[in-house]
Design a protein around this motif. Structure first.
Motif, PDB file in Angstrom:
ATOM      1  N   SER A  27       0.840  -1.188   0.000  1.00 27.11           N
ATOM      2  CA  SER A  27       0.000   0.000   0.000  1.00 27.11           C
ATOM      3  C   SER A  27       0.877   1.241   0.000  1.00 27.11           C
ATOM      4  N   ASP A  28       0.267   2.389  -0.307  1.00 22.50           N
ATOM      5  CA  ASP A  28       1.025   3.646  -0.275  1.00 22.50           C
ATOM      6  C   ASP A  28       1.569   3.919   1.116  1.00 22.50           C
ATOM      7  N   ASP A  29       0.777   3.600   2.142  1.00 23.74           N
ATOM      8  CA  ASP A  29       1.226   3.819   3.521  1.00 23.74           C
ATOM      9  C   ASP A  29       2.441   2.949   3.850  1.00 23.74           C
ATOM     10  N   LEU A  30       2.437   1.708   3.377  1.00 24.45           N
ATOM     11  CA  LEU A  30       3.556   0.812   3.667  1.00 24.45           C
ATOM     12  C   LEU A  30       4.810   1.265   2.921  1.00 24.45           C
ATOM     13  N   ILE A  31       4.646   1.738   1.692  1.00 16.92           N
ATOM     14  CA  ILE A  31       5.799   2.261   0.940  1.00 16.92           C
ATOM     15  C   ILE A  31       6.354   3.504   1.639  1.00 16.92           C
ATOM     16  N   ASP A  32       5.458   4.347   2.116  1.00 18.74           N
ATOM     17  CA  ASP A  32       5.867   5.534   2.871  1.00 18.74           C
ATOM     18  C   ASP A  32       6.711   5.120   4.070  1.00 18.74           C
ATOM     19  N   TYR A  33       6.234   4.136   4.840  1.00 23.59           N
ATOM     20  CA  TYR A  33       6.973   3.691   6.024  1.00 23.59           C
ATOM     21  C   TYR A  33       8.281   3.019   5.631  1.00 23.59           C
ATOM     22  N   LEU A  34       8.274   2.253   4.539  1.00 21.49           N
ATOM     23  CA  LEU A  34       9.489   1.601   4.049  1.00 21.49           C
ATOM     24  C   LEU A  34      10.586   2.625   3.762  1.00 21.49           C
ATOM     25  N   LEU A  35      10.224   3.679   3.048  1.00 20.84           N
ATOM     26  CA  LEU A  35      11.201   4.721   2.721  1.00 20.84           C
ATOM     27  C   LEU A  35      11.709   5.417   3.982  1.00 20.84           C
ATOM     28  N   GLN A  36      10.775   5.721   4.891  1.00 15.87           N
ATOM     29  CA  GLN A  36      11.160   6.375   6.145  1.00 15.87           C
ATOM     30  C   GLN A  36      12.089   5.482   6.953  1.00 15.87           C
ATOM     31  N   TYR A  37      11.767   4.205   7.017  1.00 11.25           N
ATOM     32  CA  TYR A  37      12.568   3.239   7.774  1.00 11.25           C
ATOM     33  C   TYR A  37      14.000   3.180   7.248  1.00 11.25           C
ATOM     34  N   CYS A  38      14.144   3.080   5.933  1.00 10.73           N
ATOM     35  CA  CYS A  38      15.476   2.965   5.334  1.00 10.73           C
ATOM     36  C   CYS A  38      16.269   4.267   5.463  1.00 10.73           C
ATOM     37  N   VAL A  39      15.618   5.400   5.228  1.00 15.47           N
ATOM     38  CA  VAL A  39      16.302   6.686   5.310  1.00 15.47           C
ATOM     39  C   VAL A  39      16.748   6.955   6.746  1.00 15.47           C
ATOM     40  N   ASP A  40      15.918   6.596   7.721  1.00 15.57           N
ATOM     41  CA  ASP A  40      16.284   6.775   9.122  1.00 15.57           C
ATOM     42  C   ASP A  40      17.537   5.975   9.482  1.00 15.57           C
ATOM     43  N   ARG A  41      17.776   4.894   8.768  1.00 13.27           N
ATOM     44  CA  ARG A  41      18.961   4.077   9.001  1.00 13.27           C
ATOM     45  C   ARG A  41      20.138   4.527   8.139  1.00 13.27           C
ATOM     46  N   GLY A  42      19.951   5.657   7.447  1.00 11.76           N
ATOM     47  CA  GLY A  42      21.021   6.201   6.621  1.00 11.76           C
ATOM     48  C   GLY A  42      21.171   5.524   5.278  1.00 11.76           C
ATOM     49  N   LYS A  43      20.108   4.826   4.822  1.00 11.47           N
ATOM     50  CA  LYS A  43      20.163   4.074   3.576  1.00 11.47           C
ATOM     51  C   LYS A  43      19.197   4.687   2.558  1.00 11.47           C
ATOM     52  N   LYS A  44      19.760   5.341   1.544  1.00 12.60           N
ATOM     53  CA  LYS A  44      18.948   5.921   0.479  1.00 12.60           C
ATOM     54  C   LYS A  44      19.141   5.189  -0.848  1.00 12.60           C
ATOM     55  N   ALA A  88      12.260  -4.368   1.161  1.00 18.80           N
ATOM     56  CA  ALA A  88      10.875  -4.564   0.729  1.00 18.80           C
ATOM     57  C   ALA A  88      10.592  -6.036   0.450  1.00 18.80           C
ATOM     58  N   VAL A  89      11.502  -6.710  -0.249  1.00 18.64           N
ATOM     59  CA  VAL A  89      11.313  -8.135  -0.552  1.00 18.64           C
ATOM     60  C   VAL A  89      11.315  -8.950   0.732  1.00 18.64           C
ATOM     61  N   SER A  90      12.190  -8.575   1.668  1.00 17.60           N
ATOM     62  CA  SER A  90      12.234  -9.266   2.962  1.00 17.60           C
ATOM     63  C   SER A  90      10.903  -9.138   3.690  1.00 17.60           C
ATOM     64  N   TRP A  91      10.323  -7.943   3.666  1.00 19.44           N
ATOM     65  CA  TRP A  91       9.019  -7.745   4.295  1.00 19.44           C
ATOM     66  C   TRP A  91       7.935  -8.555   3.581  1.00 19.44           C
ATOM     67  N   ALA A  92       7.989  -8.577   2.255  1.00 19.64           N
ATOM     68  CA  ALA A  92       6.989  -9.345   1.503  1.00 19.64           C
ATOM     69  C   ALA A  92       7.086 -10.825   1.838  1.00 19.64           C
ATOM     70  N   GLU A  93       8.299 -11.338   1.961  1.00 23.25           N
ATOM     71  CA  GLU A  93       8.489 -12.738   2.323  1.00 23.25           C
ATOM     72  C   GLU A  93       7.913 -13.048   3.698  1.00 23.25           C
ATOM     73  N   ASP A  94       7.944 -12.068   4.581  1.00 26.19           N
ATOM     74  CA  ASP A  94       7.437 -12.260   5.941  1.00 26.19           C
ATOM     75  C   ASP A  94       5.951 -11.927   6.064  1.00 26.19           C
ATOM     76  N   GLY A  95       5.315 -11.600   4.963  1.00 28.93           N
ATOM     77  CA  GLY A  95       3.884 -11.320   5.013  1.00 28.93           C
ATOM     78  C   GLY A  95       3.529  -9.977   5.594  1.00 28.93           C
ATOM     79  N   ILE A  96       4.456  -9.025   5.563  1.00 28.77           N
ATOM     80  CA  ILE A  96       4.202  -7.684   6.084  1.00 28.77           C
ATOM     81  C   ILE A  96       3.274  -6.948   5.118  1.00 28.77           C
TER      82      ILE A  96
END
Length: 369
Positions: A200-217, A226-234
């Motif tokens: 969803s758009d909300d999950l993509i929003d959180y995904l980007l925020q999560y990665c950027v907060d960890r210094g990963k752009k 994202a693939v890891s989350w999909a594998e885990d059913g997130i």
């Protein structure tokens, strides 16, 4: 072309790699597997500890990539993995190739301690995430590559995606996080999140925020997460947040230090983020504040710990040793105040009883209420 002779300048700061590894094992290993193994050798030679999350951050891989690499080298009998009673990874033994790795010989000094929570996701193969059928819930590497394969989108498909009304805001959010206009390749990755991973758009929003907060752009890293989350059913930001906090060893340690076993709430995460990032405190200082908090109160512990840490921040605490100096000064002031009570002034207010208040006790009482 003439042969080149290599002359080493430094014989001290180095990591020894067996020729047997270079000759027999290196050619069949992938990028992640090589990085993980060589980094473990480096940490072992320096007698340093590491963790799955630390390795993942260092090499721009996900924790699952690291765990897969560790299991690969275990199958090759180059190392052994130690687990506790709950199947959490707690240690690694690197085998000595010179004595025969296939025989399982181990170097006594090769034990590398691993934080328990950083590798716990290895256990989740026994559980089926909600929202996915059994066949898709825990795919192996080959099946995952097939299920979550990234299509080669055409220019027409890309234009159609960009032309959707709901896409405009999503791309704007992505560019805001990344800090630059997205390239066509990065836009295709966003399309992949919605088209294949069904985020969803909300999950993509959180995904980007999560990665950027960890210094990963880097979008390659973002895609791996994202693939890891999909594998885990997130499927929701809440599930993603719960998963992220569960495997962050610092968050787990702080929650445990405050006597809490649940995942942190959004408000509690604000405190933790402030202590780690804004205040820049190391974990030993934060845990010291947590220990004092638990001894002082069983209510509003995050607020009480915040009062301690903010005070230490104002007093320029940078190392745990600095805290002792503050404690000593506080004790001296209390002794001085008790031995030298304020003199009574000759005014009309002397009829009122004057007290020496213990402001630390008052603060504790205030927080407790």
């Amino acid at each position: 072309m003439a042969r080149l002779t290599i002359y080493p300048d430094n014989h001290v700061d180095s990591t020894v790699v067996s020729n047997l590894f270079i000759d027999e094992y290196m050619k069949d290993a992938n990028d992640a597997q090589l990085k993980v193994y060589l980094y473990l050798l480096r940490m072992m030679s320096a007698h340093l500890a590491t963790s799955v999350s630390d390795i993942a951050d260092r090499f721009n891989h996900t924790e699952k990539d690291v765990l897969r690499a560790l299991r690969y080298w275990e199958k090759q009998q180059l190392l052994s993995l130690d687990y506790d009673g709950d199947k959490n990874l707690v240690g690694i033994h690197i085998h000595d190739l010179t004595d025969g790795a296939r025989a399982g010989a181990q170097m006594p000094a090769s034990f590398v301690p691993m934080p328990v929570m950083s590798a716990a996701e290895d256990v989740r193969r026994d559980a089926v995430p909600a929202g996915l059928p059994q066949a898709e819930s825990q795919p192996d590497s080959a099946q995952a590559a097939m299920v979550y394969a990234k299509p080669s989108y055409t220019a027409d498909q890309l234009r159609e995606f960009k032309g959707r009304q709901e896409t405009t805001q999503l791309l704007f959010i992505a560019e805001s996080y990344i800090g630059k206009p997205l390239t066509p390749s990065e836009i295709k990755t966003i399309l992949y999140f919605t088209d294949v991973l069904r985020f969803s758009d909300d999950l993509i929003d959180y995904l980007l925020q999560y990665c950027v907060d960890r210094g990963k752009k880097d979008f390659k890293y973002i895609e791996k997460v994202a693939v890891s989350w999909a594998e885990d059913g997130i499927t929701t930001p809440k599930q993603a947040q719960k998963r992220a906090t569960r495997y962050d060893k610092n968050i787990y340690t702080i929650m445990n230090g405050l006597g809490k076993s649940n995942s942190p709430t959004a408000k509690e995460m604000e405190f933790i983020t402030r202590w780690l990032k804004d205040y820049g405190f190391t974990m030993d200082i934060i845990i010291e504040a947590c220990e004092r908090t638990v001894l002082a109160t069983d209510k509003h512990r995050f607020e009480y710990a915040e009062s301690i840490l903010s005070s230490w921040k104002r007093q320029n605490v940078h190392h745990k040793a600095d805290i002792q100096g503050i404690d000593d000064l506080h004790q001296q002031r209390r002794k001085s105040a008790s031995s030298n009570p304020p003199k009574q002034s000759g005014n009309r207010f002397n009829q009122f009883t004057q007290n020496n208040y213990d402001f630390a006790a008052l603060e504790q009482e205030l927080v407790s209420n």
